[in-house]
Design an enzyme around this catalytic site. Structure first.
Site, PDB file in Angstrom:
ATOM      1  N   CYS A 171      26.874  28.125  56.035  1.00 18.32           N
ATOM      2  CA  CYS A 171      25.445  28.483  55.974  1.00 18.32           C
ATOM      3  C   CYS A 171      24.949  29.035  57.306  1.00 18.32           C
ATOM      4  O   CYS A 171      24.340  30.103  57.363  1.00 18.32           O
ATOM      5  CB  CYS A 171      24.625  27.258  55.570  1.00 18.32           C
ATOM      6  SG  CYS A 171      22.858  27.510  55.747  1.00 18.32           S
TER       7      CYS A 171
ATOM      8  N   CYS B 164      24.140  31.930  54.880  1.00 21.10           N
ATOM      9  CA  CYS B 164      22.695  32.059  54.623  1.00 21.10           C
ATOM     10  C   CYS B 164      21.907  32.579  55.826  1.00 21.10           C
ATOM     11  O   CYS B 164      21.085  33.487  55.688  1.00 21.10           O
ATOM     12  CB  CYS B 164      22.106  30.713  54.232  1.00 21.10           C
ATOM     13  SG  CYS B 164      23.157  29.725  53.168  1.00 21.10           S
TER      14      CYS B 164
ATOM     15  N   LYS C 250      22.911  36.136  57.119  1.00 20.16           N
ATOM     16  CA  LYS C 250      22.590  37.022  55.988  1.00 20.16           C
ATOM     17  C   LYS C 250      21.090  37.284  55.900  1.00 20.16           C
ATOM     18  O   LYS C 250      20.633  38.419  55.791  1.00 20.16           O
ATOM     19  CB  LYS C 250      23.132  36.385  54.694  1.00 20.16           C
ATOM     20  CG  LYS C 250      22.904  37.122  53.399  1.00 20.16           C
ATOM     21  CD  LYS C 250      21.579  36.897  52.736  1.00 20.16           C
ATOM     22  CE  LYS C 250      21.180  35.480  52.420  1.00 20.16           C
ATOM     23  NZ  LYS C 250      21.911  34.830  51.342  1.00 20.16           N
TER      24      LYS C 250
ATOM     25  N   TYR D  99      26.196  36.895  43.858  1.00 17.13           N
ATOM     26  CA  TYR D  99      25.200  36.758  44.926  1.00 17.13           C
ATOM     27  C   TYR D  99      25.562  37.627  46.138  1.00 17.13           C
ATOM     28  O   TYR D  99      24.767  38.414  46.619  1.00 17.13           O
ATOM     29  CB  TYR D  99      25.185  35.318  45.449  1.00 17.13           C
ATOM     30  CG  TYR D  99      24.467  34.279  44.663  1.00 17.13           C
ATOM     31  CD1 TYR D  99      23.207  33.839  45.056  1.00 17.13           C
ATOM     32  CD2 TYR D  99      25.052  33.664  43.568  1.00 17.13           C
ATOM     33  CE1 TYR D  99      22.554  32.817  44.386  1.00 17.13           C
ATOM     34  CE2 TYR D  99      24.402  32.636  42.885  1.00 17.13           C
ATOM     35  CZ  TYR D  99      23.161  32.224  43.301  1.00 17.13           C
ATOM     36  OH  TYR D  99      22.509  31.219  42.640  1.00 17.13           O
TER      37      TYR D  99
ATOM     38  N   GLU E 208      23.686  40.998  47.412  1.00 20.82           N
ATOM     39  CA  GLU E 208      22.890  40.880  48.644  1.00 20.82           C
ATOM     40  C   GLU E 208      23.374  41.887  49.693  1.00 20.82           C
ATOM     41  O   GLU E 208      22.579  42.596  50.313  1.00 20.82           O
ATOM     42  CB  GLU E 208      22.964  39.453  49.192  1.00 20.82           C
ATOM     43  CG  GLU E 208      22.175  38.469  48.331  1.00 20.82           C
ATOM     44  CD  GLU E 208      22.221  37.036  48.838  1.00 20.82           C
ATOM     45  OE1 GLU E 208      23.073  36.717  49.700  1.00 20.82           O
ATOM     46  OE2 GLU E 208      21.404  36.221  48.374  1.00 20.82           O
TER      47      GLU E 208
ATOM     48  N   HIS F 294      -6.303  34.947  43.463  1.00 20.27           N
ATOM     49  CA  HIS F 294      -6.432  36.388  43.283  1.00 20.27           C
ATOM     50  C   HIS F 294      -6.811  37.073  44.596  1.00 20.27           C
ATOM     51  O   HIS F 294      -7.598  36.512  45.349  1.00 20.27           O
ATOM     52  CB  HIS F 294      -7.527  36.653  42.232  1.00 20.27           C
ATOM     53  CG  HIS F 294      -7.699  38.089  41.918  1.00 20.27           C
ATOM     54  ND1 HIS F 294      -6.785  38.783  41.149  1.00 20.27           N
ATOM     55  CD2 HIS F 294      -8.661  38.965  42.268  1.00 20.27           C
ATOM     56  CE1 HIS F 294      -7.193  40.038  41.055  1.00 20.27           C
ATOM     57  NE2 HIS F 294      -8.327  40.174  41.713  1.00 20.27           N
TER      58      HIS F 294
ATOM     59  N   GLU G 108      -0.237  35.058  40.559  1.00 17.65           N
ATOM     60  CA  GLU G 108      -1.236  34.676  39.544  1.00 17.65           C
ATOM     61  C   GLU G 108      -0.747  34.971  38.136  1.00 17.65           C
ATOM     62  O   GLU G 108      -1.230  34.394  37.158  1.00 17.65           O
ATOM     63  CB  GLU G 108      -2.590  35.337  39.817  1.00 17.65           C
ATOM     64  CG  GLU G 108      -2.624  36.832  39.700  1.00 17.65           C
ATOM     65  CD  GLU G 108      -3.978  37.411  40.129  1.00 17.65           C
ATOM     66  OE1 GLU G 108      -4.995  37.016  39.538  1.00 17.65           O
ATOM     67  OE2 GLU G 108      -4.006  38.244  41.050  1.00 17.65           O
TER      68      GLU G 108
HETATM   69  P1  NDP Z   1      29.817  34.645  42.703  1.00 19.77           P
HETATM   70  O1  NDP Z   1      30.571  33.660  41.881  1.00 19.77           O
HETATM   71  O2  NDP Z   1      28.350  34.648  42.698  1.00 19.77           O
HETATM   72  O3  NDP Z   1      30.295  36.116  42.299  1.00 19.77           O
HETATM   73  C1  NDP Z   1      31.646  36.480  42.280  1.00 19.77           C
HETATM   74  C2  NDP Z   1      31.719  37.873  41.696  1.00 19.77           C
HETATM   75  O4  NDP Z   1      33.058  38.353  41.823  1.00 19.77           O
HETATM   76  C3  NDP Z   1      31.383  37.897  40.219  1.00 19.77           C
HETATM   77  O5  NDP Z   1      30.696  39.072  39.956  1.00 19.77           O
HETATM   78  C4  NDP Z   1      32.761  37.879  39.552  1.00 19.77           C
HETATM   79  O6  NDP Z   1      32.778  38.511  38.313  1.00 19.77           O
HETATM   80  C5  NDP Z   1      33.550  38.719  40.548  1.00 19.77           C
HETATM   81  N1  NDP Z   1      34.971  38.395  40.510  1.00 19.77           N
HETATM   82  C6  NDP Z   1      35.544  37.175  40.555  1.00 19.77           C
HETATM   83  N2  NDP Z   1      36.887  37.282  40.526  1.00 19.77           N
HETATM   84  C7  NDP Z   1      37.166  38.594  40.461  1.00 19.77           C
HETATM   85  C8  NDP Z   1      38.375  39.340  40.399  1.00 19.77           C
HETATM   86  N3  NDP Z   1      39.568  38.734  40.382  1.00 19.77           N
HETATM   87  N4  NDP Z   1      38.287  40.678  40.338  1.00 19.77           N
HETATM   88  C9  NDP Z   1      37.082  41.310  40.346  1.00 19.77           C
HETATM   89  N5  NDP Z   1      35.902  40.656  40.400  1.00 19.77           N
HETATM   90  C10 NDP Z   1      35.953  39.305  40.454  1.00 19.77           C
HETATM   91  O7  NDP Z   1      30.424  34.468  44.162  1.00 19.77           O
HETATM   92  P2  NDP Z   1      29.934  34.980  45.581  1.00 19.77           P
HETATM   93  O8  NDP Z   1      31.186  35.131  46.351  1.00 19.77           O
HETATM   94  O9  NDP Z   1      29.008  36.109  45.476  1.00 19.77           O
HETATM   95  O10 NDP Z   1      29.144  33.716  46.118  1.00 19.77           O
HETATM   96  C11 NDP Z   1      29.764  32.414  46.105  1.00 19.77           C
HETATM   97  C12 NDP Z   1      28.724  31.368  45.903  1.00 19.77           C
HETATM   98  O11 NDP Z   1      27.997  31.187  47.097  1.00 19.77           O
HETATM   99  C13 NDP Z   1      27.665  31.709  44.862  1.00 19.77           C
HETATM  100  O12 NDP Z   1      28.078  31.361  43.568  1.00 19.77           O
HETATM  101  C14 NDP Z   1      26.490  30.907  45.320  1.00 19.77           C
HETATM  102  O13 NDP Z   1      26.594  29.619  44.768  1.00 19.77           O
HETATM  103  C15 NDP Z   1      26.668  30.874  46.817  1.00 19.77           C
HETATM  104  N6  NDP Z   1      25.766  31.861  47.474  1.00 19.77           N
HETATM  105  C16 NDP Z   1      24.434  31.678  47.376  1.00 19.77           C
HETATM  106  C17 NDP Z   1      23.565  32.564  47.959  1.00 19.77           C
HETATM  107  C18 NDP Z   1      22.102  32.340  47.827  1.00 19.77           C
HETATM  108  O14 NDP Z   1      21.698  31.239  47.518  1.00 19.77           O
HETATM  109  N7  NDP Z   1      21.278  33.355  48.034  1.00 19.77           N
HETATM  110  C19 NDP Z   1      24.040  33.724  48.688  1.00 19.77           C
HETATM  111  C20 NDP Z   1      25.461  33.838  48.714  1.00 19.77           C
HETATM  112  C21 NDP Z   1      26.285  32.934  48.129  1.00 19.77           C
HETATM  113  P3  NDP Z   1      32.418  37.738  36.931  1.00 19.77           P
HETATM  114  O15 NDP Z   1      30.927  37.656  36.880  1.00 19.77           O
HETATM  115  O16 NDP Z   1      32.979  38.632  35.882  1.00 19.77           O
HETATM  116  O17 NDP Z   1      33.095  36.412  37.007  1.00 19.77           O
END
Ligand code: NDP
Length: 453
Positions: free
Chosen positions: A43, A48, A51, A178, A182, A436, A441
């Site tokens: 984080c 976080c 970022k 995510y 982002e 407002h 709202e």
């Molecule tokens: P996510 O699980 O959110 O997203 C992973 C993405 O990668 C999905 O779109 C997934 O596709 C794709 N993917 C997974 N495996 C493959 C593969 N083998 N080939 C191609 N695409 C693939 O993970 P992130 O890494 O973005 O973030 C990890 C976690 O960290 C999040 O789940 C969240 O909990 C946390 N986080 C929170 C944030 C916030 O609160 N703002 C910011 C950043 C991270 P599919 O959908 O098809 O599975």
């Protein structure tokens, strides 16, 4: 049996630091913590915090363009990445120092080295020193996962972005979650030409369909070249630098850089836990019960390494609940229900509770939607639209879910989450007088459902 310590924590991220601090300061425990990299964990050091600062940095060109709409004679000029990065590193150093002094002030001994587990009550430091502890807490977090595609070694991960020497002119971002979304918005805002490949039908799987579509349209309108149903087949170093990428959509393109944001995996391997009887899930997550206890009674685990909900505030709560349970005599489980979250895309997407799709599988619902052009950006000549959506149970009238897309969505959802956590009904929302003129709202002025299902 006597031990050197009451608690040994492995991992100095959000969950581990909170648990160590509470156990020592409020539970009177003798606590040590080992961290092999930098105090603060994902984080603070590579997630976080940096970022969010990059989100702020990337928003200025849009704000300056808006300022012109308000009569200001303003221009963005160039972005000095090394200057920003130096300031960012200084801020992370400051935060790391604050984490350290928080721990030492509470009486926790810090070991700046790797630790592994030798037996249910013994850890070994990379220095060779061994220490015994009544309890061991694993809080080692997660690490970016890159699939095994040819040329994967060319891929950057989110860990690398903050340390780049220079921003690339063009980047391919792989993934639709995510981190992918982002960084697509951040880098686009900083002037990088962004292409995004996502293997599924729509980005941000797991969020409300209408909200996902809304964000995807807004990202595309800002110039992010999003390709759904597209994945990388192979990559190789391009002769002139960068990466040549062949993809399942038949394209063969060259990018200055490729960022893989294809999920994260729990950091559980190599800690010595397997032979002790600790159980693991399919992704390597440590399996724990509601009190974060593993199958080995003296070993607990919190945060991303347990892959329950991979969010900082959740890890903090798991760490706190663990310390209360084990060291303060007040057993309690961390509450994983109705956890709000936000994706810091531009526009932001924030949600709490059920999506329309999940809710209608459970019970009859009403769906309330307001979609409009916010006053602030409309005046500046932008086409952005905000979305407010409430999912309401027809029977109990409870608001089951709220989804917001637009500026400030993350700040707003925190307040809505309190109401929903308290069990507020649509009528509770309705009898709350509006503030407002605001966007929020809309939450209390949506009169008619647009759908019942
Ligand atoms: P996510 O699980 O959110 O997203 C992973 C993405 O990668 C999905 O779109 C997934 O596709 C794709 N993917 C997974 N495996 C493959 C593969 N083998 N080939 C191609 N695409 C693939 O993970 P992130 O890494 O973005 O973030 C990890 C976690 O960290 C999040 O789940 C969240 O909990 C946390 N986080 C929170 C944030 C916030 O609160 N703002 C910011 C950043 C991270 P599919 O959908 O098809 O599975």
């Amino acid at each position: 049996m006597s031990f050197d310590l009451d608690l040994f924590v492995i991992g100095g991220g959000s969950g581990g630091v909170r648990a160590a601090r509470i156990a020592a300061a409020e539970g009177g425990a003798r606590v040590a913590l080992a961290e092999e990299y930098r105090m603060g964990g994902t984080c603070v050091i590579r997630g976080c915090v940096p970022k969010k600062l990059m989100v702020y940095a990337s928003a200025f060109p849009g704000q300056i363009a808006d300022a012109r709409g308000y009569g200001w004679d303003a221009a963005a000029g160039g972005f000095d990445w090394p200057r920003f990065r130096t300031a960012l590193e200084a801020e992370l150093d400051r935060l790391e120092r604050a984490y350290r002094s928080g721990l030492t002030g509470a009486g926790v001994t810090i070991h700046d080295t790797r630790a592994t587990v030798l037996d249910p009550h013994t850890v070994q430091l990379a220095t060779g020193q061994t220490l015994t502890a009544r309890h061991i807490l694993i809080a080692t977090g997660g690490t970016p996962f890159v699939p095994d595609v040819p040329g994967a070694e060319l891929a950057l991960t989110s860990n690398d972005i903050f340390r780049l020497e220079a921003l690339p002119r063009s980047i391919l971002i792989v993934g639709g979650g995510y981190i992918a979304c982002e960084f697509a918005c951040i880098l686009n805002g900083l002037g990088v030409q962004v292409t995004q490949y996502y293997r599924g039908a729509q980005i941000l799987r797991g969020f409300d369909d209408e909200a996902r579509g809304h964000v995807a349209d807004a990202m595309a309108a800002q110039g992010i070249d999003i390709h759904c149903g597209a994945d990388v087949l192979r990559m190789e170093r391009a002769p002139g630098g960068g990466a040549r990428v062949e993809a399942t959509n038949g394209t063969d393109r060259t990018f200055d850089a490729v960022l893989y944001a294809t999920g994260r995996r729990p950091n559980s391997a190599g800690l010595g836990l397997e032979p002790l009887g600790v159980q693991f899930g399919r992704n390597g997550q440590i399996l724990v019960d509601g009190y974060s206890q593993t199958a080995v009674p003296s070993i607990f685990a919190v945060g991303d390494v347990t892959d329950r909900i991979a969010l900082t505030p959740v890890a903090i709560r798991e760490g706190h609940a663990f310390a209360d349970t084990v060291f303060k005599g007040t057993p309690r489980q961390a509450d994983h229900d109705l956890v709000a979250s936000a994706v810091f895309t531009q526009p932001e997407l924030a949600a709490v509770g059920l999506t329309e799709e999940a809710a209608r599988d459970r019970e009859p619902i009403e769906v309330y939607v307001a979609s409009f052009r916010p006053m602030q950006t409309l005046f500046a000549g932008r086409q952005d639209r905000a979305l407010f959506k409430l999912i309401v149970a027809q029977g109990s009238r409870k608001v089951l879910g709220c989804h917001i897309v637009g500026p400030g969505a993350a700040e707003m959802i925190q307040m809505v989450a309190i109401a929903i956590k308290m069990g507020a009904t649509k009528e509770d929302f309705d009898r709350t007088c509006a503030v407002h003129p605001t966007m929020a709202e809309e939450l209390v002025t949506m009169k008619k459902p647009i759908r019942r299902s």
